[in-house]
Design a protein around this motif. Structure first.
Motif, PDB file in Angstrom:
ATOM      1  N   TRP A 120       0.835  -1.207   0.000  1.00 26.16           N
ATOM      2  CA  TRP A 120       0.000   0.000   0.000  1.00 26.16           C
ATOM      3  C   TRP A 120       0.870   1.258   0.000  1.00 26.16           C
ATOM      4  N   GLU A 121       1.854   1.284   0.925  1.00 27.33           N
ATOM      5  CA  GLU A 121       2.651   2.499   1.089  1.00 27.33           C
ATOM      6  C   GLU A 121       3.622   2.741  -0.069  1.00 27.33           C
ATOM      7  N   HIS A 122       4.212   1.662  -0.627  1.00 32.41           N
ATOM      8  CA  HIS A 122       5.311   1.871  -1.581  1.00 32.41           C
ATOM      9  C   HIS A 122       4.975   1.502  -3.017  1.00 32.41           C
ATOM     10  N   LEU A 123       3.776   1.005  -3.260  1.00 30.59           N
ATOM     11  CA  LEU A 123       3.350   0.756  -4.642  1.00 30.59           C
ATOM     12  C   LEU A 123       2.034   1.479  -4.931  1.00 30.59           C
ATOM     13  N   CYS A 124       0.980   1.193  -4.138  1.00 31.01           N
ATOM     14  CA  CYS A 124      -0.365   1.701  -4.442  1.00 31.01           C
ATOM     15  C   CYS A 124      -0.458   3.218  -4.277  1.00 31.01           C
ATOM     16  N   ARG A 125      -0.031   3.743  -3.112  1.00 31.46           N
ATOM     17  CA  ARG A 125      -0.152   5.190  -2.905  1.00 31.46           C
ATOM     18  C   ARG A 125       0.644   5.990  -3.933  1.00 31.46           C
ATOM     19  N   PRO A 126       1.930   5.610  -4.189  1.00 32.77           N
ATOM     20  CA  PRO A 126       2.652   6.383  -5.224  1.00 32.77           C
ATOM     21  C   PRO A 126       1.962   6.306  -6.595  1.00 32.77           C
ATOM     22  N   ALA A 127       1.447   5.115  -6.941  1.00 34.34           N
ATOM     23  CA  ALA A 127       0.782   4.975  -8.245  1.00 34.34           C
ATOM     24  C   ALA A 127      -0.479   5.836  -8.294  1.00 34.34           C
ATOM     25  N   LEU A 128      -1.259   5.849  -7.219  1.00 34.58           N
ATOM     26  CA  LEU A 128      -2.473   6.684  -7.174  1.00 34.58           C
ATOM     27  C   LEU A 128      -2.088   8.157  -7.248  1.00 34.58           C
ATOM     28  N   GLY A 129      -0.992   8.506  -6.577  1.00 31.02           N
ATOM     29  CA  GLY A 129      -0.534   9.902  -6.605  1.00 31.02           C
ATOM     30  C   GLY A 129      -0.185  10.339  -8.029  1.00 31.02           C
ATOM     31  N   ARG A 130       0.488   9.434  -8.762  1.00 30.82           N
ATOM     32  CA  ARG A 130       0.879   9.779 -10.137  1.00 30.82           C
ATOM     33  C   ARG A 130      -0.349   9.960 -11.028  1.00 30.82           C
ATOM     34  N   VAL A 131      -1.291   9.040 -10.913  1.00 35.85           N
ATOM     35  CA  VAL A 131      -2.467   9.142 -11.779  1.00 35.85           C
ATOM     36  C   VAL A 131      -3.327  10.341 -11.375  1.00 35.85           C
ATOM     37  N   GLU A 132      -3.394  10.605 -10.071  1.00 38.86           N
ATOM     38  CA  GLU A 132      -4.165  11.766  -9.629  1.00 38.86           C
ATOM     39  C   GLU A 132      -3.592  13.044 -10.230  1.00 38.86           C
ATOM     40  N   ALA A 133      -2.241  13.136 -10.256  1.00 38.27           N
ATOM     41  CA  ALA A 133      -1.603  14.331 -10.821  1.00 38.27           C
ATOM     42  C   ALA A 133      -1.998  14.494 -12.293  1.00 38.27           C
ATOM     43  N   THR A 138      -4.792  17.169 -16.458  1.00 37.03           N
ATOM     44  CA  THR A 138      -5.384  17.088 -17.804  1.00 37.03           C
ATOM     45  C   THR A 138      -6.908  17.054 -17.790  1.00 37.03           C
ATOM     46  N   GLY A 139      -7.488  16.794 -16.621  1.00 40.06           N
ATOM     47  CA  GLY A 139      -8.951  16.654 -16.575  1.00 40.06           C
ATOM     48  C   GLY A 139      -9.403  15.355 -17.232  1.00 40.06           C
ATOM     49  N   ARG A 140      -8.416  14.546 -17.683  1.00 46.20           N
ATOM     50  CA  ARG A 140      -8.743  13.225 -18.284  1.00 46.20           C
ATOM     51  C   ARG A 140      -8.188  12.123 -17.398  1.00 46.20           C
ATOM     52  N   CYS A 141      -8.088  10.928 -17.926  1.00 45.73           N
ATOM     53  CA  CYS A 141      -7.519   9.777 -17.217  1.00 45.73           C
ATOM     54  C   CYS A 141      -8.398   9.242 -16.091  1.00 45.73           C
ATOM     55  N   ILE A 142      -9.678   9.636 -16.039  1.00 45.38           N
ATOM     56  CA  ILE A 142     -10.565   9.067 -15.001  1.00 45.38           C
ATOM     57  C   ILE A 142     -10.691   7.568 -15.247  1.00 45.38           C
ATOM     58  N   ASP A 143     -10.677   7.154 -16.538  1.00 49.15           N
ATOM     59  CA  ASP A 143     -10.752   5.715 -16.856  1.00 49.15           C
ATOM     60  C   ASP A 143      -9.538   4.996 -16.270  1.00 49.15           C
ATOM     61  N   VAL A 144      -8.380   5.648 -16.384  1.00 47.09           N
ATOM     62  CA  VAL A 144      -7.134   5.068 -15.840  1.00 47.09           C
ATOM     63  C   VAL A 144      -7.248   4.947 -14.323  1.00 47.09           C
ATOM     64  N   GLU A 145      -7.813   5.988 -13.688  1.00 50.62           N
ATOM     65  CA  GLU A 145      -7.972   5.983 -12.226  1.00 50.62           C
ATOM     66  C   GLU A 145      -8.899   4.855 -11.786  1.00 50.62           C
ATOM     67  N   HIS A 146      -9.934   4.601 -12.584  1.00 44.46           N
ATOM     68  CA  HIS A 146     -10.852   3.507 -12.243  1.00 44.46           C
ATOM     69  C   HIS A 146     -10.164   2.147 -12.384  1.00 44.46           C
ATOM     70  N   VAL A 147      -9.409   1.945 -13.475  1.00 43.86           N
ATOM     71  CA  VAL A 147      -8.714   0.654 -13.662  1.00 43.86           C
ATOM     72  C   VAL A 147      -7.688   0.458 -12.546  1.00 43.86           C
ATOM     73  N   LEU A 148      -6.970   1.511 -12.218  1.00 44.25           N
ATOM     74  CA  LEU A 148      -5.962   1.413 -11.151  1.00 44.25           C
ATOM     75  C   LEU A 148      -6.629   1.093  -9.813  1.00 44.25           C
TER      76      LEU A 148
END
Ligand code: B12
Length: 282
Positions: A120-133, A138-148
């Motif tokens: 959670w701390e060293h894979l999931c949170r950083p990955a969520l942080g990157r996609v959130e950015a 871009t206002g896009r990538c919500i589909d990516v956020e859902h898959v992640l």
């Protein structure tokens, strides 16, 4: 048992690649005797096929090897270690490709190898942080956020539970406040409690109406309750009061509760580690 040549033909990769994967990443015949011809078992071929698929999906060979090895359970239990940072990139890349299978595989292998807390701390949170950015930028990538999000949830749910505590041991209820769809931190907490404590965890998940929370606490007589609110709009005091009237330990978890006056005995927890520590005594 297949020869290197036969494996190369079956997978459509040159034998030189097989040799270099074995030399560089330890991906090769599992019980090769030096001086004898290499012979590959079915399990060896499955690992090679995973390696091949992950690289085709754009993953770095080193990361693909770490995941493929994890699949075959050929990894030392690296409790205390951390996943290679390249795996965060591999997970985000799989999410961008909407490649749920690969994304779930990356999370599952890291959970297996390092445990849900580190995953959670060293894979999931950083990955969520990157996609959130990217979503914010871009206002896009919500589909990516859902898959992640879905892949993280699926991988955390594959945690190997610790032996169950004695029946009747105090249980804990985990719930998102009404209207709250952000449930991943509770998924992480659920996985850590399951893997480390063997405790009875009643997971109610997303968007739990106050009445349902009340019924769950009454039915289980749970000693502890964790109520997640990500945004202020879902941080309803009524839900906390229902929990405080019924459970000895109540954690108001998530940024939604920030700055709110909490009914006794509710406390906040700022991290996964803090929440698990608070629940230890309950
Ligand atoms: C994944 C995600 C989603 C997913 C949720 C999927 C799921 N099953 O959970 C989906 C796509 C469904 C979603 C939907 C929405 N989302 Co959203 N989402 C996120 C995202 C990227 C991660 C949420 C998360 O899990 N956070 C936990 C971790 C990863 O966050 P962190 O900062 O590293 O964690 C901190 C603390 O939470 C704590 N912590 C971390 N882990 C743990 C564990 C425990 C047990 C504890 C106690 C503490 C703790 O420590 C960290 C440091 O302080 C956040 C951004 C973010 N960074 O939180 C936006 C975010 C929360 N979402 C946001 C919004 C606006 C929405 C939507 C309204 C978008 C929309 N228009 O539809 C909807 C609302 C849905 C609803 N009704 O709830 C905003 C909220 C803004 C605000 N007001 O605060 C955010 C902040 C994005 C943004 N920058 O705008 N979202």
């Amino acid at each position: 048992m297949l020869t290197a040549g036969a494996v190369a033909r079956r997978l459509g990769i040159p034998t030189s690649t097989l040799r270099s994967w074995n030399r560089r990443y330890g991906i090769g015949p599992s019980d090769h005797v030096p001086g004898r011809y290499r012979r590959y078992t079915q399990a060896d071929i499955t690992v090679l096929a995973t390696m091949q698929r992950l690289i085709a999906a754009g993953m770095l060979p080193s990361s693909a090897a770490e995941v493929a090895r994890g699949q075959a359970g050929r990894t030392t239990n690296a409790r205390g270690g951390r996943p290679d940072a390249a795996l965060v990139g591999a997970l985000v890349q799989a999410a961008h490709a909407l490649d749920t299978q690969t994304a779930v595989e990356v999370v599952t292998r890291v959970v297996e190898r390092y445990g849900p807390r580190t995953a959670w701390e060293h894979l999931c949170r950083p990955a969520l942080g990157r996609v959130e950015a990217e979503v914010v930028g871009t206002g896009r990538c919500i589909d990516v956020e859902h898959v992640l999000s879905w892949s993280i949830q699926a991988g955390l749910r594959r945690v190997r539970p610790a032996p169950a505590r004695a029946p009747g041991a105090a249980s804990v209820v985990l719930a998102c406040a009404a209207g709250e769809l952000h449930s991943l931190p509770l998924e992480a907490l659920h996985a850590v409690l399951a893997a480390e404590t063997g405790r009875a965890v009643r997971m109610l998940g997303q968007d739990v109406p106050v009445e349902a929370l009340r019924d769950a606490l009454d039915k289980t007589g749970a000693a502890a309750a964790v109520l997640w609110s990500q945004v202020p709009a879902t941080a309803q005091a009524a839900a906390l009061r229902v929990a405080c009237d019924r459970a000895a330990t109540v954690i108001a978890a998530g940024p939604g509760w920030a700055g709110r006056r909490l009914p006794r005995p509710a406390v906040t927890a700022a991290s996964l580690a803090e929440a698990t520590a608070l629940l230890q005594g309950s």
